[in-house]
Design an enzyme around this catalytic site. Sequence first.
Site, PDB file in Angstrom:
ATOM      1  N   LYS A 171      -0.650  -1.130  -3.922  1.00  0.00           N
ATOM      2  CA  LYS A 171      -1.808  -1.240  -3.026  1.00  0.00           C
ATOM      3  C   LYS A 171      -1.521  -0.535  -1.700  1.00  0.00           C
ATOM      4  O   LYS A 171      -0.363  -0.249  -1.394  1.00  0.00           O
ATOM      5  CB  LYS A 171      -2.132  -2.712  -2.770  1.00  0.00           C
ATOM      6  N   TYR A 207       5.650   6.522  31.442  1.00  0.00           N
ATOM      7  CA  TYR A 207       4.660   5.700  32.157  1.00  0.00           C
ATOM      8  C   TYR A 207       5.262   4.423  32.723  1.00  0.00           C
ATOM      9  O   TYR A 207       5.995   3.712  32.023  1.00  0.00           O
ATOM     10  CB  TYR A 207       3.518   5.315  31.219  1.00  0.00           C
TER      11      TYR A 207
HETATM   12  C1  LIG Z   1       1.169  -7.438  -2.170  1.00  0.00           C
HETATM   13  C2  LIG Z   1       1.159  -8.367  -3.308  1.00  0.00           C
HETATM   14  C3  LIG Z   1       2.276  -8.502  -4.132  1.00  0.00           C
HETATM   15  C4  LIG Z   1       3.597  -7.825  -3.873  1.00  0.00           C
HETATM   16  O1  LIG Z   1       4.360  -8.552  -2.935  1.00  0.00           O
HETATM   17  P1  LIG Z   1       5.787  -8.025  -2.465  1.00  0.00           P
HETATM   18  O2  LIG Z   1       6.275  -9.061  -1.550  1.00  0.00           O
HETATM   19  O3  LIG Z   1       5.532  -6.726  -1.774  1.00  0.00           O
HETATM   20  O4  LIG Z   1       6.596  -7.853  -3.694  1.00  0.00           O
HETATM   21  C5  LIG Z   1       2.157  -9.316  -5.248  1.00  0.00           C
HETATM   22  N1  LIG Z   1       1.006  -9.973  -5.504  1.00  0.00           N
HETATM   23  C6  LIG Z   1      -0.075  -9.886  -4.714  1.00  0.00           C
HETATM   24  C7  LIG Z   1      -1.295 -10.666  -5.045  1.00  0.00           C
HETATM   25  C8  LIG Z   1      -0.029  -9.103  -3.583  1.00  0.00           C
HETATM   26  O5  LIG Z   1      -1.100  -9.024  -2.783  1.00  0.00           O
END
Ligand SMILES: *Cc1c(COP(=O)(O)O)cnc(C)c1O
Length: 375
Positions: free
Chosen positions: A35, A263
């Site tokens: 994702k 800055y």
């Molecule tokens: C992002 C996500 C994961 C992966 O989690 P990690 O800690 O990056 O391994 C697994 N399941 C769901 C539903 C997620 O949103």
Amino acid sequence: MISYSKIRVQIDLNAIRHNYRLLCRAGTQVIPVIKSDAYGHGLCQVAQSLAGEGADTFAVGYVHEGVQLRESGCQGRIISLLGPVDAGDYGALREADIIPFIGHAATLETLAATGDSPIDIALKFDTGMSRLGFREEQLPDLVEFLRSHPHIRPVMLSSHLAAADDPRSNALTDSQYETFSRILSGLREAGFSPESNLANSAAILGHEKCLCDYQRGGLALYGANPFCGTAWEHLGRDLQPAMDVTAPVLSVHPLEKGQGISYGHTFVADRDMLVAVVGVGYADCYSRGLSNEGWMNFKGCRVPIVGRVCMQMTCVDISGLEAQDLTVRVGDAIHLLGGPGAGRISPEDLAEWWGSITYEVLCLLGMNQRSFIES
Ligand SMILES: *Cc1c(COP(=O)(O)O)cnc(C)c1O
């Protein structure tokens, strides 16, 4: 993707493949979680690379990210963890053959009304995260709905762990596992046989009992250790970071004792110094929180950030490099993440200086121009 920066992000797909194999060894079958553009590592590139390692199912965020992956030629199963949100998403599910996470009765009803042709879904249960998902007590109603809508096929059961990466919270992980197991049994007793997946990266590495038919691994694929800073840190020891980030040196000049820099003059030289101005700043997704806190890596040596991180510039103190026989020249690349030698900057190092977590550091830096290496 940021087009105006001079940041160069290099993604080592070999490292991601190595991490995938490592996770598969620890557990059983792993669904790569890709994702948000594979946490900044490139949605389609990572999927293609891991398909080569035997991955057959991929987890994206929103449905349209799944469509993008399908259009790139991905032939595996695609799950959208965030499920359908708007009308376009519902149509796209069947067209692009995407399995949505469904965690609300209203979503299920809308989906059932979009057509009579069979559609596979993943039932998402809330077992303790208190975010998305059906609750255990909704199971009887859910079963009734599924029985009366046979074209909706619950091929998967999923839930997400809230604190598997913190051994001090193991009681919560255990309780989520128990709840998940009860729901799975309930569905089986009702005549359904969904494939199950519960574990995230931390659970794959540290909570063996959470391993199901499949696991959903994200962070660890990209080489960050979910247990960093905890008593279980050793469990992520063999992961290899896959992202390497550089920016160009724009200027090298002396900073005299008593002179302030950047800055607000939040840094004033306490001795005669030599500084380099590096072409990276918060507009390039390099956090302003690194002001006077972070370090960069020049040819293996760490150099500290002095003064405030600006929109596209950050200054570092390079006075110490002369003693190492190192000279910084305009145009040289300096590492913000990764890099050679003892000065190598891990995602965990950068996240700590940044005041954040590795997930955020990788997602944000990955928005700059990327290139990929794979052998
Ligand atoms: C992002 C996500 C994961 C992966 O989690 P990690 O800690 O990056 O391994 C697994 N399941 C769901 C539903 C997620 O949103």
